[in-house]
Structures are given as C-alpha cells and as structure tokens.
Enzyme design. Structure first.
Site, PDB file in Angstrom:
ATOM      1  N   CYS A  12       0.830  -1.206   0.000  1.00  0.00           N
ATOM      2  CA  CYS A  12       0.000   0.000   0.000  1.00  0.00           C
ATOM      3  C   CYS A  12       0.870   1.264   0.000  1.00  0.00           C
ATOM      4  O   CYS A  12       1.656   1.489   0.919  1.00  0.00           O
ATOM      5  CB  CYS A  12      -0.917  -0.030   1.216  1.00  0.00           C
ATOM      6  SG  CYS A  12      -1.863   1.476   1.405  1.00  0.00           S
ATOM      7  N   ASP A  38      -0.659  16.167  -2.602  1.00  0.00           N
ATOM      8  CA  ASP A  38      -0.881  15.162  -3.648  1.00  0.00           C
ATOM      9  C   ASP A  38       0.195  15.313  -4.726  1.00  0.00           C
ATOM     10  O   ASP A  38       0.551  16.422  -5.131  1.00  0.00           O
ATOM     11  CB  ASP A  38      -2.281  15.341  -4.261  1.00  0.00           C
ATOM     12  CG  ASP A  38      -2.714  14.119  -5.037  1.00  0.00           C
ATOM     13  OD1 ASP A  38      -3.637  13.421  -4.586  1.00  0.00           O
ATOM     14  OD2 ASP A  38      -2.118  13.848  -6.111  1.00  0.00           O
ATOM     15  N   HIS A  54      -4.189   1.237   8.276  1.00  0.00           N
ATOM     16  CA  HIS A  54      -4.705   0.861   6.963  1.00  0.00           C
ATOM     17  C   HIS A  54      -6.185   0.506   7.052  1.00  0.00           C
ATOM     18  O   HIS A  54      -6.564  -0.483   7.682  1.00  0.00           O
ATOM     19  CB  HIS A  54      -3.939  -0.331   6.379  1.00  0.00           C
ATOM     20  CG  HIS A  54      -4.430  -0.693   5.006  1.00  0.00           C
ATOM     21  ND1 HIS A  54      -3.929  -0.111   3.861  1.00  0.00           N
ATOM     22  CD2 HIS A  54      -5.407  -1.544   4.603  1.00  0.00           C
ATOM     23  CE1 HIS A  54      -4.568  -0.596   2.809  1.00  0.00           C
ATOM     24  NE2 HIS A  54      -5.477  -1.478   3.239  1.00  0.00           N
ATOM     25  N   ASN A  94     -13.063   9.122  -2.629  1.00  0.00           N
ATOM     26  CA  ASN A  94     -13.506   8.220  -3.683  1.00  0.00           C
ATOM     27  C   ASN A  94     -13.563   6.807  -3.113  1.00  0.00           C
ATOM     28  O   ASN A  94     -12.667   6.408  -2.365  1.00  0.00           O
ATOM     29  CB  ASN A  94     -12.539   8.281  -4.867  1.00  0.00           C
ATOM     30  CG  ASN A  94     -12.488   9.672  -5.493  1.00  0.00           C
ATOM     31  OD1 ASN A  94     -13.490  10.374  -5.524  1.00  0.00           O
ATOM     32  ND2 ASN A  94     -11.325  10.069  -5.979  1.00  0.00           N
ATOM     33  N   HIS A 105      -6.389   2.777   0.308  1.00  0.00           N
ATOM     34  CA  HIS A 105      -6.152   3.135   1.716  1.00  0.00           C
ATOM     35  C   HIS A 105      -6.974   4.408   1.866  1.00  0.00           C
ATOM     36  O   HIS A 105      -6.702   5.405   1.174  1.00  0.00           O
ATOM     37  CB  HIS A 105      -4.651   3.373   1.938  1.00  0.00           C
ATOM     38  CG  HIS A 105      -4.254   3.785   3.320  1.00  0.00           C
ATOM     39  ND1 HIS A 105      -3.228   3.158   4.023  1.00  0.00           N
ATOM     40  CD2 HIS A 105      -4.686   4.783   4.125  1.00  0.00           C
ATOM     41  CE1 HIS A 105      -3.068   3.745   5.199  1.00  0.00           C
ATOM     42  NE2 HIS A 105      -3.943   4.747   5.283  1.00  0.00           N
ATOM     43  N   HIS A 107      -8.704   7.803   2.159  1.00  0.00           N
ATOM     44  CA  HIS A 107      -8.084   9.135   2.191  1.00  0.00           C
ATOM     45  C   HIS A 107      -9.107  10.185   1.798  1.00  0.00           C
ATOM     46  O   HIS A 107     -10.086   9.889   1.109  1.00  0.00           O
ATOM     47  CB  HIS A 107      -6.865   9.191   1.269  1.00  0.00           C
ATOM     48  CG  HIS A 107      -7.141   8.749  -0.134  1.00  0.00           C
ATOM     49  ND1 HIS A 107      -7.199   7.420  -0.494  1.00  0.00           N
ATOM     50  CD2 HIS A 107      -7.387   9.453  -1.257  1.00  0.00           C
ATOM     51  CE1 HIS A 107      -7.470   7.322  -1.787  1.00  0.00           C
ATOM     52  NE2 HIS A 107      -7.600   8.553  -2.267  1.00  0.00           N
TER      53      HIS A 107
END
Ligand code: 5GP
Ligand code: ZN
Length: 120
Positions: A12, A38, A54, A94, A105, A107
């Site tokens: 991940c 990002d 996680h 999303n 994971h 976010h």
C-alpha cells in the site's frame, strides 16, 4: 491479521507514506493521521489526509475503526489554514472503482486555491 491482509498493507502506497518508506511533502502529522501534498494535484492546492492505520475505503468503515475519521475532520480546518486556504475548500473521498478510487487506503482530498466547479 491474515497473510493476505499483511500483503495488501505491504503493497500500500499510503501505508508506505505513513511509515516514511515513500517520502512525501507533509503538512500535518500526529500519532493517528498524516496530511501531505498530492503528487498529481487536481486543484491549485491539493492535500491528501489519511489515517496511519490501513483502512481500505469507506466500504471498510465500521463502529470499531471509524473514530479516526472524526479525528481527521477535526484537523481539516487547521490543515486548510496551514496551506493558505482562506476562502473555502472541498473535501472528497472516492470509494471503489466507480468512485474513481485508485489507492485503496482510505483518504480525503482537501482541495482549493480557486473557485472549484460543480461536482461530478
Ligand atoms: P484516489 O484516486 O484513490 O481518490 O486518490 C489517490 C491520490 O493519491 C491521487 O490524487 C494521486 O495523485 C495520489 N498519489 C498516488 N500516489 C502518490 C504518492 O506516491 N505520493 C503522493 N503525494 N500522492 C500520491
Ligand atoms: Zn495502507
């Protein structure tokens, strides 16, 4: 934790960012969460907020593991101020393929820096 779950976490990207294996430009960190820029910004200011633990997506949230989500939101306005978002911002998450999730994971995208358009 089973071997499959451990293998997913080892692969991940955001677990690796959380443990420092993959570097990131951090804007906030505490024992439970991390916020960083990002790598492919979709807005003039684009921050990603993650729990260190996680959790794959909103689909994987339950009564047992969701306190950290309230914690992340409790820090969002402070993080927005830190990165200079003085006139508002948008937070999105999303979930799954149709939701456009690419990193599994959980976010929260914190975006701003201009007047954002309508949602999808
Ligand atoms: P999703 O598409 O799952 O909602 O969002 C994943 C986000 O993570 C994307 O906006 C993507 O640009 C960002 N991202 C993916 N890999 C990395 C990385 O290694 N570093 C950083 N800083 N962002 C990443
Ligand atoms: Zn992870």
């Amino acid at each position: 934790m089973g071997r499959k779950a451990i293998a997913i976490i080892m692969d991940c990207v955001f677990c690796k960012i959380a443990d420092g294996t993959i570097p990131s430009k951090k804007v906030y960190e505490d024992d439970k969460m991390l916020a960083f820029y990002d790598i492919e910004p979709a807005a003039p200011v684009h921050i990603v907020m993650i729990p260190k633990e996680h959790i794959a997506s909103v689909d994987a949230l339950s009564e047992e593991n969701s306190d950290v989500i309230a914690h992340i939101f409790s820090k969002a306005s402070e993080i927005a101020r830190t990165v200079g978002l003085k006139n508002g911002y948008r937070i999105t998450t999303n979930c799954g393929p149709d939701g456009g999730q690419t990193v599994f994971h959980i976010h929260f995208h914190l975006m701003g820096g201009k007047t954002l358009g309508k949602m999808a």
